[in-house]
Design a protein around this motif. Structure first.
Motif, PDB file in Angstrom:
ATOM      1  N   LEU A  98      -8.910  18.896  -9.917  1.00  0.00           N
ATOM      2  CA  LEU A  98      -9.139  20.319  -9.420  1.00  0.00           C
ATOM      3  C   LEU A  98      -7.990  21.201  -9.313  1.00  0.00           C
ATOM      4  N   HIS A  99      -6.572  20.680  -9.007  1.00  0.00           N
ATOM      5  CA  HIS A  99      -5.490  21.414  -9.125  1.00  0.00           C
ATOM      6  C   HIS A  99      -5.083  21.554 -10.564  1.00  0.00           C
ATOM      7  N   HIS A 100      -5.552  21.090 -11.578  1.00  0.00           N
ATOM      8  CA  HIS A 100      -5.464  21.287 -12.779  1.00  0.00           C
ATOM      9  C   HIS A 100      -6.286  22.488 -13.273  1.00  0.00           C
ATOM     10  N   ILE A 155     -10.238  19.037 -21.522  1.00  0.00           N
ATOM     11  CA  ILE A 155      -9.649  18.018 -21.578  1.00  0.00           C
ATOM     12  C   ILE A 155     -10.169  16.829 -22.007  1.00  0.00           C
ATOM     13  N   ILE A 156      -9.199  16.011 -22.572  1.00  0.00           N
ATOM     14  CA  ILE A 156      -9.883  14.776 -23.075  1.00  0.00           C
ATOM     15  C   ILE A 156      -8.890  13.509 -22.380  1.00  0.00           C
ATOM     16  N   VAL A 157      -9.465  12.669 -21.806  1.00  0.00           N
ATOM     17  CA  VAL A 157      -8.977  11.260 -21.211  1.00  0.00           C
ATOM     18  C   VAL A 157      -8.753  10.121 -22.564  1.00  0.00           C
ATOM     19  N   THR A 158      -7.554   9.510 -22.431  1.00  0.00           N
ATOM     20  CA  THR A 158      -7.562   8.697 -23.728  1.00  0.00           C
ATOM     21  C   THR A 158      -6.458   7.729 -23.360  1.00  0.00           C
ATOM     22  N   MET A 159      -5.950   6.930 -24.193  1.00  0.00           N
ATOM     23  CA  MET A 159      -5.077   6.084 -23.961  1.00  0.00           C
ATOM     24  C   MET A 159      -3.969   6.050 -25.176  1.00  0.00           C
ATOM     25  N   PRO A 160      -2.605   5.402 -25.053  1.00  0.00           N
ATOM     26  CA  PRO A 160      -1.830   5.654 -25.997  1.00  0.00           C
ATOM     27  C   PRO A 160      -2.305   5.158 -27.570  1.00  0.00           C
ATOM     28  N   PHE A 161      -3.038   4.178 -27.693  1.00  0.00           N
ATOM     29  CA  PHE A 161      -3.686   4.071 -28.849  1.00  0.00           C
ATOM     30  C   PHE A 161      -4.200   5.044 -29.577  1.00  0.00           C
ATOM     31  N   THR A 172      -7.659  21.782 -34.409  1.00  0.00           N
ATOM     32  CA  THR A 172      -9.042  22.578 -34.785  1.00  0.00           C
ATOM     33  C   THR A 172     -10.045  22.705 -33.667  1.00  0.00           C
ATOM     34  N   VAL A 173      -9.758  22.491 -32.417  1.00  0.00           N
ATOM     35  CA  VAL A 173     -10.682  22.585 -31.340  1.00  0.00           C
ATOM     36  C   VAL A 173      -9.712  23.313 -30.160  1.00  0.00           C
ATOM     37  N   PRO A 174      -9.919  24.718 -30.325  1.00  0.00           N
ATOM     38  CA  PRO A 174      -9.077  25.584 -29.624  1.00  0.00           C
ATOM     39  C   PRO A 174      -9.395  25.441 -28.076  1.00  0.00           C
ATOM     40  N   SER A 175     -10.394  25.101 -27.626  1.00  0.00           N
ATOM     41  CA  SER A 175     -10.825  24.792 -26.203  1.00  0.00           C
ATOM     42  C   SER A 175     -10.011  23.547 -25.577  1.00  0.00           C
ATOM     43  N   LEU A 176      -9.765  22.513 -26.245  1.00  0.00           N
ATOM     44  CA  LEU A 176      -8.787  21.476 -26.045  1.00  0.00           C
ATOM     45  C   LEU A 176      -7.388  21.697 -25.524  1.00  0.00           C
ATOM     46  N   LYS A 177      -7.144  21.865 -24.366  1.00  0.00           N
ATOM     47  CA  LYS A 177      -5.892  21.980 -24.007  1.00  0.00           C
ATOM     48  C   LYS A 177      -5.168  21.052 -23.281  1.00  0.00           C
ATOM     49  N   SER A 178      -5.634  20.151 -22.843  1.00  0.00           N
ATOM     50  CA  SER A 178      -4.931  18.774 -22.025  1.00  0.00           C
ATOM     51  C   SER A 178      -5.317  17.573 -22.371  1.00  0.00           C
ATOM     52  N   SER A 195       0.066  12.034 -17.127  1.00  0.00           N
ATOM     53  CA  SER A 195      -0.125  10.267 -16.829  1.00  0.00           C
ATOM     54  C   SER A 195      -1.567  10.243 -15.923  1.00  0.00           C
ATOM     55  N   PHE A 196      -2.345   9.407 -16.220  1.00  0.00           N
ATOM     56  CA  PHE A 196      -3.607   9.223 -15.519  1.00  0.00           C
ATOM     57  C   PHE A 196      -3.046   8.583 -13.953  1.00  0.00           C
ATOM     58  N   PHE A 197      -2.298   7.573 -14.127  1.00  0.00           N
ATOM     59  CA  PHE A 197      -1.877   6.902 -12.908  1.00  0.00           C
ATOM     60  C   PHE A 197      -1.199   7.758 -12.073  1.00  0.00           C
ATOM     61  N   GLU A 198      -0.151   8.708 -12.563  1.00  0.00           N
ATOM     62  CA  GLU A 198       0.346   9.653 -11.478  1.00  0.00           C
ATOM     63  C   GLU A 198      -0.565  10.725 -11.035  1.00  0.00           C
ATOM     64  N   MET A 199      -1.580  11.038 -11.796  1.00  0.00           N
ATOM     65  CA  MET A 199      -2.746  11.799 -11.416  1.00  0.00           C
ATOM     66  C   MET A 199      -3.408  11.318 -10.188  1.00  0.00           C
ATOM     67  N   THR A 200      -3.697  10.020 -10.094  1.00  0.00           N
ATOM     68  CA  THR A 200      -4.410   9.059  -9.098  1.00  0.00           C
ATOM     69  C   THR A 200      -3.620   9.249  -7.910  1.00  0.00           C
ATOM     70  N   LYS A 201      -2.257   9.387  -7.896  1.00  0.00           N
ATOM     71  CA  LYS A 201      -1.600   9.592  -6.663  1.00  0.00           C
ATOM     72  C   LYS A 201      -1.450  10.535  -5.843  1.00  0.00           C
ATOM     73  N   SER A 202      -2.513  11.839  -6.345  1.00  0.00           N
ATOM     74  CA  SER A 202      -2.273  13.159  -5.632  1.00  0.00           C
ATOM     75  C   SER A 202      -3.100  12.997  -4.474  1.00  0.00           C
ATOM     76  N   SER A 203      -2.735  13.811  -3.556  1.00  0.00           N
ATOM     77  CA  SER A 203      -3.350  13.466  -2.101  1.00  0.00           C
ATOM     78  C   SER A 203      -4.759  14.234  -2.053  1.00  0.00           C
ATOM     79  N   ALA A 204      -5.630  13.506  -1.573  1.00  0.00           N
ATOM     80  CA  ALA A 204      -6.980  13.994  -1.624  1.00  0.00           C
ATOM     81  C   ALA A 204      -7.349  14.783  -0.085  1.00  0.00           C
TER      82      ALA A 204
END
Length: 575
Positions: A98-100, A155-161, A172-178, A195-204
């Motif tokens: 939401l902050h993003h 947004i796309i959520v993925t991993m290092p691999f 090729t996908v202008p909408s994809l920003k993060s 970093s997903f794990f840093e994001m999970t530490k955000s205050s709710a």
């Protein structure tokens, strides 16, 4: 931890008269509708749809009970999350989204293998008002580009691999920003990613999440998986909150599928597929079950997971059953804890099923089911009352669902024993195909019946059997492959004049694509065809059924490829 932090939905489903009523019905398999003109419509026992409840609230309602219970554990690293950890991380991730700048209705692609973080990612996206669009972990750059372009994901959520793959499609996908990176080791987060794990530490604290009161559950999309439907290229399937919650409730009915007691699972079937998503990623959070996730199939890891995790329920597809039957290190001892094996995605076959039952030798229940992405997950499932006596049957229609077998030519409903196309109606059906009204009209009738494209019949006990397929899709290891998609790619080869692709039987894969090619240049070889296509498609879409050169593709006057002619010639040995 206070249960209020889990924010149960506004009309407590568990305490409602609706829930008590839903559980009070008998476990009858189904019934015929005796009225005209619906005398051949088969109905599951009555069950109201779950309306007004967002899927995240449906999960959080029970998650508060499992604060200290491990729910998802990685089978490779043993990192594990209990209910409290999942709750806190999902809320932190949702707050960060939401902050993003994520807004209601934004689509977030999820390109991950089966990780224990996958369900946390989904919950966080839903809390932020977003829509989850799972991506196959075997996607090629072209396939990923197409999905991201259709969904216009931001947004796309993925991993290092997969980061390099993702970055290759960004231009090729202008909408994809993060890009959000789920790095289990938290030490190799790629540059220009979050970093997903840093994001999970955000205050709710103080964050206004999207809960049931802010969701139009009948119309708002919760998940947008891709399916080829009955024909054609993969299309985005709009599954609503009502559809997900209703199918979950249907599957939880006594004598149907899941028990409302904790089980132990091996989370190997891919979470991006409707079977794996519903049975292994979503429902365990509702029932407090423990899932040992495996990111891919590795024989030693799979065997180790069975020996160490001791599953009580094993979800399988045909290739996995073949492996279990053939692998010497899996025997009666390894199956001592298993009471049920659930099969879906593609038929296993009675002979292979019997071989598995003989090897397990512990009176387990082999439960076969049927469904499709367009129906969220399940529409039919076998019942324990006929335990292992109707092998090959997909079982009976589930509660709250109707079905009928329809004459392919006349559209009339057919009686017992007659084969025709299976049509389905129920609250779990998709809203339609995303931005594809034509395909939606071709699949759902004006009065709400979903045409499955599968030919079925039913017996005197109202147990159904899939006997053929109208649709042209090929099922490879339980995954859908569209012939037209492969044909379109092959036609771009400069030395191919015409091409047709059909599905042929395959010892290991169940089915495999086979290409019939008309040469434009005599120098073209089967090897060159394989090399050309292999670079463009996922492994399960490769031409494992072979390549054959012919003089002309058989076609109807309309120009439609006569695949049945090619298949008949293949089976007769004429080609």
């Amino acid at each position: 931890m206070s249960a209020s932090l889990f924010r149960p939905f506004h009309s407590s489903l568990l305490a409602s008269s609706f829930w008590r009523r839903a559980r009070s019905f008998s476990s009858s398999a189904g019934r015929r509708n005796r009225s005209e003109p619906d005398r051949y419509v088969i109905e599951g026992r009555p069950l109201d749809a779950v309306r007004g409840v967002a899927i995240q609230d449906y999960i959080f309602e029970n998650l508060s009970k499992y604060e200290d219970r491990p729910l998802f554990t990685c089978g490779l690293t043993q990192r594990s999350y209990n209910g409290k950890m999942m709750n806190d991380m999902a809320r932190g991730f949702g707050a960060a989204l939401l902050h993003h700048g994520v807004k209601k209705g934004d689509i977030v692609c999820v390109l991950l293998p089966n990780l224990p973080e996958y369900p946390i990612v989904m919950l966080g996206i839903w809390l932020a008002g977003g829509i989850v669009s799972p991506v196959s972990s075997s996607s090629t750059p072209d396939e990923l580009t197409r999905q991201c372009s259709i969904t216009q994901s931001k947004i796309i959520v993925t991993m290092p691999f997969f980061v390099n793959l993702v970055k290759s499609v960004l231009p090729t996908v202008p909408s994809l920003k993060s890009v959000i990176d789920v790095d289990p080791f938290e030490d190799t987060v790629a540059p220009d990613t979050h970093s997903f794990f840093e994001m999970t530490k955000s205050s709710a604290a103080g964050v206004e999440f999207f809960t049931s009161s802010k969701v139009d559950t009948n119309n708002d999309i919760a998940i947008l998986p891709f399916s080829s439907g009955t024909t054609g290229k993969p299309k985005a399937v709009m599954l609503t909150h009502t559809g997900l919650c209703s199918n979950a409730l249907q599957y939880l009915q006594p004598g149907i599928g899941l028990r409302e007691t904790p089980e132990r699972y091996i989370g190997l079937l891919p979470f991006y597929h409707c079977f794996g998503f519903c049975a292994l990623a979503l429902m365990p959070m509702r029932t407090g079950s423990h899932v040992c996730t495996l990111p891919n199939f590795d024989p030693l890891s799979f065997v180790a997971a069975i020996k160490n995790h001791k599953p009580t329920v094993l979800n399988v597809v045909t290739p996995l059953v073949q492996f279990i039957v053939a692998f010497p290190e899996l025997g009666k001892k390894e199956f001592e804890s298993v009471h049920t094996v659930v099969s879906g995605a593609a038929p296993v076959g009675p002979l292979l099923t019997q071989a598995l039952l003989k090897k397990a030798d512990n009176d387990l229940f082999f439960q076969e089911g049927y469904g499709m992405t367009e129906a969220t997950c399940f529409t039919h499932i076998s019942r324990e009352r006929w335990k292992n006596t109707k092998l090959g049957s997909i079982g009976c229609v589930i509660p709250g669902t109707k079905c009928k077998v329809v004459d392919i030519d006349t559209g009339e409903a057919l009686p017992q024993g007659k084969a025709g196309e299976l049509w389905i109606k129920g609250p779990q059906l998709m809203k339609g195909y995303y931005k594809n009204e034509t395909a939606t009209r071709d699949t759902i009738t004006p009065d709400g019946w979903l045409k499955t494209g599968d030919v079925a019949k039913y017996d005197e006990d109202l147990c159904f059997y899939i006997v053929d397929r109208i649709k042209e899709l090929i099922k490879v290891k339980g995954l859908q492959v569209s012939p037209s998609e492969l044909e379109d790619l092959l036609r771009t080869h400069p030395d191919i004049a015409d091409v047709a692709v059909v599905g042929v039987n395959h010892e290991r894969f169940g089915e495999a694509p086979r290409a019939y090619v008309v040469k434009k240049n005599d120098s073209l070889t089967a090897t060159k065809v394989h090399d050309f296509l292999d670079k463009k498609v996922a492994p399960h879409k490769k031409l494992a059924g072979g390549v054959e050169f012919i003089d002309a593709i058989p076609r109807a006057p309309s120009g439609k490829i006569l695949r049945r002619v090619l298949l008949a010639n293949y089976l007769s040995g004429k080609h």
